[in-house]
Write an enzyme that holds these catalytic residues in place. Structure first.
Site, PDB file in Angstrom:
ATOM      1  N   TYR A   1     -73.158  17.000  49.903  1.00 50.23           N
ATOM      2  CA  TYR A   1     -73.945  15.930  49.311  1.00 50.23           C
ATOM      3  C   TYR A   1     -73.371  15.563  47.944  1.00 50.23           C
ATOM      4  CZ  TYR A   1     -76.899  17.043  53.280  1.00 50.23           C
ATOM      5  OH  TYR A   1     -77.346  17.260  54.559  1.00 50.23           O
TER       6      TYR A   1
ATOM      7  N   PRO B   1     -84.590  25.914  51.675  1.00 47.17           N
ATOM      8  CA  PRO B   1     -85.006  24.532  51.966  1.00 47.17           C
ATOM      9  C   PRO B   1     -84.511  24.111  53.347  1.00 47.17           C
ATOM     10  CG  PRO B   1     -83.848  24.706  49.852  1.00 47.17           C
ATOM     11  CD  PRO B   1     -83.622  25.984  50.567  1.00 47.17           C
TER      12      PRO B   1
ATOM     13  N   GLY C   1     -83.777  30.906  56.724  1.00 52.06           N
ATOM     14  CA  GLY C   1     -84.000  29.565  57.225  1.00 52.06           C
ATOM     15  C   GLY C   1     -84.556  29.595  58.629  1.00 52.06           C
ATOM     16  N   ARG C   2     -83.660  29.597  59.595  1.00 54.90           N
ATOM     17  CA  ARG C   2     -84.087  29.500  60.994  1.00 54.90           C
ATOM     18  C   ARG C   2     -85.014  30.640  61.421  1.00 54.90           C
ATOM     19  NH1 ARG C   2     -78.122  27.907  63.092  1.00 54.90           N
ATOM     20  NH2 ARG C   2     -77.650  28.862  61.084  1.00 54.90           N
TER      21      ARG C   2
ATOM     22  N   GLN D   1     -86.230  21.634  45.913  1.00 54.97           N
ATOM     23  CA  GLN D   1     -84.806  21.336  45.813  1.00 54.97           C
ATOM     24  C   GLN D   1     -84.618  19.836  45.579  1.00 54.97           C
ATOM     25  OE1 GLN D   1     -81.974  21.203  49.288  1.00 54.97           O
ATOM     26  NE2 GLN D   1     -81.210  23.088  48.337  1.00 54.97           N
TER      27      GLN D   1
ATOM     28  N   ARG E   1     -77.956  25.266  44.011  1.00 56.91           N
ATOM     29  CA  ARG E   1     -77.398  25.624  45.325  1.00 56.91           C
ATOM     30  C   ARG E   1     -75.976  25.100  45.414  1.00 56.91           C
ATOM     31  NH1 ARG E   1     -79.718  25.632  51.571  1.00 56.91           N
ATOM     32  NH2 ARG E   1     -79.336  27.873  51.642  1.00 56.91           N
TER      33      ARG E   1
END
Length: 368
Positions: free
Chosen positions: A188, A23, A336-337, A104, A236
């Site tokens: 988070y 994500p 990801g990147r 997610q 996650r």
């Protein structure tokens, strides 16, 4: 036979390969109005391109379970019917390409109400400012200098957030997603409850390990209660706050030992895979990075808990990803990147590793 391109079955869901998309927030939803929090053309092309590129499973970005749970006002959400319907176009297309669509589900906690990362480096938007709101958290501890002090959640409010995760999961299913991932990482809300660095409570949701993990397990139970038995649920996690790894730092945080213990409990509660990342909860933690730097955490969880794991963290080359799977360090790799740079990474990796991969018929010339 390439290990990276072997299918994997979780419950009754078979994913065509082990190369997945992590994500990644796009901060591109409308911040207000009828389409607030709903995916649009940008989200469609972003996810669709990686599907036509051969990615086996795509996890849509952190999607807030409530307006206050967004990181920025421009985040995606799943708290109303408009958002649910807008996702259908995306999930239908991903499935048509043979890609498994996942989402997610997230709540930003004390890291909520910030700017997009390319605007003032993601500076906080304070309550009272345009598009700003008061963040919430397990304890009234701001994330960093300049951030608002979050309101401490009452027990009743905690239970409301649990219900919000369950409701968002129900909407995700209606939107056509086949995997629900619960975001318990990167500082988070769920991560804030897990870590003693951010959880200073003295009630049933704070203090002991059992109390600090209570909220996360209640969220898992709420999601699993509405998610079909035949479909998997992921979680996650930040496997460490990176405090115990620094002998000069005496602060207490969440550790790799905690993660292994928690992984066993997640498995008992119906989680099928631990998406294993690290960090994000302690802004000044010293993190040692490098190619595949987070893979050892995933490997340890897999070996010591028996739970399937996804590995992340500077995985940028096909043979690097292949080795992670072939050596049994993880069950899947999440890029990801590198997928931002190369949407068709899976196609290039398959050619390099001598594996077969199905291309869209419109791209048949690329197979020659």
């Amino acid at each position: 036979m390439s290990a990276l391109f072997e299918p994997i079955t979780l419950r009754s869901l078979t994913v065509p390969n082990r190369l997945w998309m992590a994500p990644m927030c796009q901060y591109s939803a409308a911040p207000e109005g009828p389409a607030e929090g709903a995916p649009g053309d940008w989200h469609f092309q972003h996810l669709a391109a990686r599907a036509t590129g051969g990615t086996g499973l795509i996890l849509a970005e952190a999607t807030a379970v409530s307006p206050e749970g967004r990181i920025t006002p421009y985040d995606l959400g799943l708290w109303n019917d408009t958002q649910t319907e807008a996702f259908r176009r995306i999930t239908d297309f991903l499935k048509a390409q043979g890609t498994v669509p996942g989402i997610q589900l997230a709540h930003a906690g004390r890291k909520a109400s910030t700017e997009r990362t390319w605007v003032d480096r993601g500076a906080p938007i304070l309550p009272g400012q345009r598009h700003g709101w008061e963040p919430v958290a397990p304890s009234p501890v701001p994330f960093d200098d300049g951030f608002a002090t979050p309101a401490e959640l009452s027990v009743a409010q905690i239970r409301e957030r649990v219900a919000q995760f369950g409701a968002a999961a129900r909407r995700a299913l209606a939107a056509g997603f086949q995997v629900a991932e619960i975001h318990g990482a990167h500082g988070y809300l769920i991560n804030e409850f897990l870590s003693p660095f951010t959880n200073r409570r003295t009630d049933e949701y704070g203090g002991s390990y059992e109390n600090r993990t209570r909220f996360a397990l209640e969220v898992v139970d709420a999601v699993r209660a509405v998610w079909p038995d035949e479909l998997p649920v992921f979680f996650r996690i930040s496997a460490t706050d990176w405090l115990t790894e620094d002998e000069s730092d005496a602060r207490e945080g969440w550790t790799a030992d905690d993660t292994v213990r928690f992984a066993r409990e997640l498995r008992e509660h119906g989680v099928d895979l631990l998406d294993t990342s690290t960090g994000g909860n302690v802004p000044d933690a010293k993190i040692t990075t490098g190619p595949g730097y987070q893979v050892p955490f995933a490997e340890r969880v897999r070996k010591e808990s028996g739970l399937a794991v996804g590995a992340v963290g500077l995985i940028t080359e096909a043979r690097q990803a292949e080795k992670i799977i072939a050596d049994g360090q993880a069950d899947a790799v999440l890029l990801g990147r590198e997928l931002l740079r190369s949407p068709s990474f899976a196609q290039h990796a398959a050619r390099e590793l001598g594996a077969e991969i199905t291309l869209p018929q419109q791209y048949h010339r690329a197979a020659v």
